[in-house]
Design a protein around this motif. Sequence first.
Motif, PDB file in Angstrom:
ATOM      1  N   UNK A  10      -1.231   4.040  13.490  1.00 20.32           N
ATOM      2  CA  UNK A  10      -0.217   4.868  12.573  1.00 20.32           C
ATOM      3  C   UNK A  10       0.002   3.646  11.500  1.00 20.32           C
ATOM      4  N   UNK A  11      -1.086   3.547  10.572  1.00 23.46           N
ATOM      5  CA  UNK A  11      -0.833   2.652   9.374  1.00 23.46           C
ATOM      6  C   UNK A  11       0.163   2.989   8.545  1.00 23.46           C
ATOM      7  N   UNK A  12       0.777   1.983   7.994  1.00 24.07           N
ATOM      8  CA  UNK A  12       1.763   2.273   7.188  1.00 24.07           C
ATOM      9  C   UNK A  12       1.683   1.487   5.923  1.00 24.07           C
ATOM     10  N   UNK A  13       1.825   2.264   4.622  1.00 24.89           N
ATOM     11  CA  UNK A  13       1.662   1.496   3.503  1.00 24.89           C
ATOM     12  C   UNK A  13       2.902   0.790   3.066  1.00 24.89           C
ATOM     13  N   UNK A  14       2.816   0.185   1.712  1.00 25.66           N
ATOM     14  CA  UNK A  14       4.018  -0.681   1.431  1.00 25.66           C
ATOM     15  C   UNK A  14       5.491  -0.299   1.592  1.00 25.66           C
ATOM     16  N   UNK A  25      11.967   5.825   7.667  1.00 25.58           N
ATOM     17  CA  UNK A  25      12.104   6.671   8.562  1.00 25.58           C
ATOM     18  C   UNK A  25      11.549   8.268   8.536  1.00 25.58           C
ATOM     19  N   UNK A  26      11.787   8.705   7.246  1.00 23.60           N
ATOM     20  CA  UNK A  26      10.955   9.880   6.788  1.00 23.60           C
ATOM     21  C   UNK A  26       9.558   9.687   6.838  1.00 23.60           C
ATOM     22  N   UNK A  30       6.742  11.714   9.437  1.00 28.06           N
ATOM     23  CA  UNK A  30       5.723  12.448   8.967  1.00 28.06           C
ATOM     24  C   UNK A  30       4.594  12.070   9.776  1.00 28.06           C
ATOM     25  N   UNK A  31       4.242  10.879   9.844  1.00 33.13           N
ATOM     26  CA  UNK A  31       3.214  10.486  10.668  1.00 33.13           C
ATOM     27  C   UNK A  31       3.064  10.887  12.195  1.00 33.13           C
ATOM     28  N   UNK A  32       4.410  11.271  12.834  1.00 36.45           N
ATOM     29  CA  UNK A  32       4.464  11.697  14.059  1.00 36.45           C
ATOM     30  C   UNK A  32       4.091  13.002  14.047  1.00 36.45           C
ATOM     31  N   UNK A  33       4.517  13.784  13.208  1.00 39.23           N
ATOM     32  CA  UNK A  33       4.318  15.118  13.034  1.00 39.23           C
ATOM     33  C   UNK A  33       2.891  15.586  12.764  1.00 39.23           C
ATOM     34  N   UNK A 291      -5.114   2.196   1.822  1.00 37.12           N
ATOM     35  CA  UNK A 291      -4.018   1.151   2.089  1.00 37.12           C
ATOM     36  C   UNK A 291      -2.596   1.733   2.199  1.00 37.12           C
ATOM     37  N   UNK A 292      -2.443   3.037   2.321  1.00 40.18           N
ATOM     38  CA  UNK A 292      -1.518   3.671   2.342  1.00 40.18           C
ATOM     39  C   UNK A 292      -0.889   4.290   3.863  1.00 40.18           C
ATOM     40  N   UNK A 293      -0.080   4.998   4.011  1.00 36.52           N
ATOM     41  CA  UNK A 293       0.307   5.840   5.368  1.00 36.52           C
ATOM     42  C   UNK A 293      -0.941   6.478   5.545  1.00 36.52           C
ATOM     43  N   UNK A 294      -1.237   6.305   6.864  1.00 34.74           N
ATOM     44  CA  UNK A 294      -2.431   6.868   7.389  1.00 34.74           C
ATOM     45  C   UNK A 294      -2.598   6.850   8.708  1.00 34.74           C
ATOM     46  N   UNK A 295      -3.232   8.011   9.318  1.00 36.47           N
ATOM     47  CA  UNK A 295      -3.489   8.157  10.895  1.00 36.47           C
ATOM     48  C   UNK A 295      -4.775   7.940  11.037  1.00 36.47           C
ATOM     49  N   UNK A 296      -5.270   6.798  12.053  1.00 38.12           N
ATOM     50  CA  UNK A 296      -6.501   6.850  12.352  1.00 38.12           C
ATOM     51  C   UNK A 296      -6.753   7.071  13.852  1.00 38.12           C
TER      52      UNK A 296
END
Length: 339
Positions: A10-14, A25-26, A30-33, A291-296
């Motif tokens: 679960x990559x997290x951006x800036x 946390x929001x 969202x990544x969890x969901x 480079x953003x929030x992203x699920x791999x």
Amino acid sequence: MARKLKVAAAQVGAIHRNTPRTEVLTRLIQLLEDAAKQNVNLAVFPETTFTTFFPRYYITDEDDLSSYFEKEDESIGGDITNSPNVKIFFDRSKQLGIDVQIGYGEDTGKERYNTAVYVSGKTGDVLNKYRKVHLPGTIEPFDLDPDTTNQLEKRYFLPGNLGFNAFRATSLKDICGGQSPIIGQLICNDRRWAEGWRCYGLQGTEIICCGYNTTAYAPKLWGGDQSITREKAYEEAMFHHKLVVQAHAYTNSLFCITSGRSGLDDGLHPLIPGSMIVNPEGHIIAESKTEDDELVIAEIDLDDCNQGKERTFNLGKHRRPEMYGRLVEDGGVKIPPEP
């Protein structure tokens, strides 16, 4: 029976210095969901996920510094999952039934560590805690220019004291062919050091979970070399990140899920992406594209570890521990004398 799991980095951006925890946390929830919608069983989040990577800053105000840590003491039951700042994240992972590893600054009330926990999505219990062993950087800043990317982990954290202890993720036993996966944890710079990986290899570890924050450009951090371009620095950082993860996954016959904080923090501090899932043969089987929030995400079969563990890297059969004494006897380099 195949021992298959669906896993995610679960990559997290800036995340900027003034980004509120509520906003972070929001994004994390969202990544969890999103992971739940894709039937992910285990999600690995980055190092110090809940805040910006504060060790890059020279912080002298204690109230400011303490705001980046999560207190773990008797007042909250001594457990990060009960911390009022972040409890909502762990509650949601339990509701969704997703195991998580996530990194944070740990404040015991007496000591501070760079820490990651592995939490069961089935029960919400902490199955294991790991504290970063190999702290990079310095105690004093390179300079006091607020635009400088410092590396002050040695100033803000103590070296981890929990060792490299593998554990069984019992929460995944039923999903994984009736045999709980054997998990190990690392944080960022630990991935560059072979010793931790081998400790896990000697425990039959099948999955390493590793979160990181890795700078993409910081000349003063590298000894003041201003000649290196941003493009070259990014290329080298990505190369070395992938090199160590792929090599050590191969030499210890295990999967690695490695998740990064990435992007440009505060307009000053670029971090590499490179979140990925690597198999026991050292191949990248899934990798971030932004480079953003992203699920791999990838489906893995832990039986794929067997070839290496039983043949090429059968540690019980081929290792010669009586030859390796120098590894623990010498803390640093001892050069042979001239004849």
